[in-house]
Design a protein around this motif. Structure first.
Motif, PDB file in Angstrom:
ATOM      1  N   ASN A  54      -5.284   5.417  -4.209  1.00 32.18           N
ATOM      2  CA  ASN A  54      -3.943   5.262  -3.636  1.00 32.18           C
ATOM      3  C   ASN A  54      -3.195   4.120  -4.296  1.00 32.18           C
ATOM      4  O   ASN A  54      -3.797   3.166  -4.793  1.00 32.18           O
ATOM      5  N   SER A  55      -1.868   4.231  -4.279  1.00 28.11           N
ATOM      6  CA  SER A  55      -0.978   3.143  -4.665  1.00 28.11           C
ATOM      7  C   SER A  55      -0.544   2.394  -3.419  1.00 28.11           C
ATOM      8  O   SER A  55      -0.322   3.003  -2.360  1.00 28.11           O
ATOM      9  N   VAL A  56      -0.397   1.081  -3.560  1.00 24.67           N
ATOM     10  CA  VAL A  56       0.030   0.249  -2.442  1.00 24.67           C
ATOM     11  C   VAL A  56       1.103  -0.723  -2.912  1.00 24.67           C
ATOM     12  O   VAL A  56       0.949  -1.368  -3.953  1.00 24.67           O
ATOM     13  N   CYS A  57       2.174  -0.808  -2.160  1.00 25.91           N
ATOM     14  CA  CYS A  57       3.171  -1.855  -2.355  1.00 25.91           C
ATOM     15  C   CYS A  57       2.865  -2.976  -1.374  1.00 25.91           C
ATOM     16  O   CYS A  57       2.890  -2.755  -0.155  1.00 25.91           O
ATOM     17  N   GLY A  93       0.170   0.390   5.501  1.00 29.67           N
ATOM     18  CA  GLY A  93      -0.444   1.603   6.039  1.00 29.67           C
ATOM     19  C   GLY A  93       0.503   2.752   6.296  1.00 29.67           C
ATOM     20  O   GLY A  93       0.076   3.796   6.787  1.00 29.67           O
ATOM     21  N   GLU A  94       1.758   2.585   5.920  1.00 29.62           N
ATOM     22  CA  GLU A  94       2.765   3.635   6.133  1.00 29.62           C
ATOM     23  C   GLU A  94       3.223   4.204   4.790  1.00 29.62           C
ATOM     24  O   GLU A  94       3.381   3.452   3.821  1.00 29.62           O
ATOM     25  N   PRO A  95       3.446   5.530   4.716  1.00 32.56           N
ATOM     26  CA  PRO A  95       3.845   6.131   3.434  1.00 32.56           C
ATOM     27  C   PRO A  95       5.194   5.625   2.943  1.00 32.56           C
ATOM     28  O   PRO A  95       6.106   5.362   3.730  1.00 32.56           O
ATOM     29  N   LEU A  96       5.285   5.494   1.631  1.00 36.40           N
ATOM     30  CA  LEU A  96       6.548   5.177   0.955  1.00 36.40           C
ATOM     31  C   LEU A  96       6.990   6.401   0.138  1.00 36.40           C
ATOM     32  O   LEU A  96       6.157   7.164  -0.333  1.00 36.40           O
ATOM     33  N   PRO A  97       8.283   6.571  -0.069  1.00 33.47           N
ATOM     34  CA  PRO A  97       8.744   7.683  -0.911  1.00 33.47           C
ATOM     35  C   PRO A  97       8.440   7.410  -2.374  1.00 33.47           C
ATOM     36  O   PRO A  97       8.502   6.283  -2.839  1.00 33.47           O
ATOM     37  N   TRP A  98       8.103   8.484  -3.068  1.00 29.99           N
ATOM     38  CA  TRP A  98       7.850   8.368  -4.503  1.00 29.99           C
ATOM     39  C   TRP A  98       9.135   8.084  -5.259  1.00 29.99           C
ATOM     40  O   TRP A  98       9.141   7.569  -6.344  1.00 29.99           O
TER      41      TRP A  98
END
Length: 236
Positions: A185-188, A231-236
């Motif tokens: 996974n990618s994480v910001c 832990g919350e999705p981000l838009p690509w």
């Protein structure tokens, strides 16, 4: 700083001598991983590791140098024989002084070489050590919302492109490694008060590290191939 028994799970954090990388390494070591701080300058790495808890070692790694990556992988194999967690954190050149049409493409190329190709190079070298079928195997790519195509503007063009490429690498690796049970996974981490983020940033290194650690700690049936912050999705 001490060695651990070979039965301990092993984590590698690139660019771990300061900021988010050091905070992630400290938490992983505290959680029982033998944690390898992979750094370009071992002296700085040893200084960073001096007060860390648990089992920690320092190894030289320049993610932009293929020979350095090969040597690092060999040492990791010889000393530990396995890898459980890879955190691709090393990054350079938050090029806020540039714009797309005026950008120095040499700077952009150097940025891509570390931030995107460096993570790719390290993953190619280390994934063979992750194919031991134990639970909890994770690759976490430390990305940035700067790399989100949805909200991308003209700022920091080299950095933004490098993080967009890193997100693409996440998708590619997640698809290939799904059958092996390795989650990618990618994480910001958010805007963090580090040397790169600057003192005005609202988050501490520990707060930024928490997003990365979430992706390490997700269960084996958790998400893969995603982009997250807190832990919350981000838009690509």
């Amino acid at each position: 700083m001490q060695e651990s028994p070979k039965t301990a799970p092993v984590a590698v954090v690139t660019g771990a001598n300061r900021g988010i990388g050091r905070a992630v390494a400290a938490r992983l070591a505290r959680d029982g991983y033998h944690t390898v701080l992979a750094v370009r300058d071992p002296d700085r790495g040893r200084h960073a590791a001096r007060d860390l808890p648990g089992s920690v070692t320092v190894e030289r790694l320049d993610v932009a140098d293929a020979d350095s990556v090969t040597d690092f992988a060999r040492r990791l194999r010889d000393r530990h024989g396995r890898l459980d967690v890879l955190v691709n954190n090393a990054a350079i050149n938050y090029d806020t002084w540039q714009d797309p049409l005026g950008a120095d493409l040499t700077v952009v190329r150097d940025t891509l070489e570390v931030n995107a190709l460096g993570a790719w190079r390290v993953s190619q070298a280390l994934v063979p050590l992750m194919r031991h079928r134990s639970p909890g195997r994770r690759i976490v790519n430390v990305s940035s919302e700067s790399g989100s195509l949805t909200g991308m503007g003209a700022a920091a063009p080299g950095y933004a492109m490098s993080k967009a490429a890193l997100n693409a690498l996440t998708r590619l690796l997640a698809a290939q490694l799904a059958a092996d049970g390795i989650l990618v996974n990618s994480v910001c981490p958010g805007w963090v008060a580090t040397d790169m983020g600057g003192p005005a940033a609202p988050r501490t290194a520990a707060e930024g590290a928490a997003s990365v650690l979430w992706a390490v700690r997700i269960p084996d049936d958790g998400p893969t191939g995603g982009f997250f912050r807190d832990g919350e999705p981000l838009p690509w």
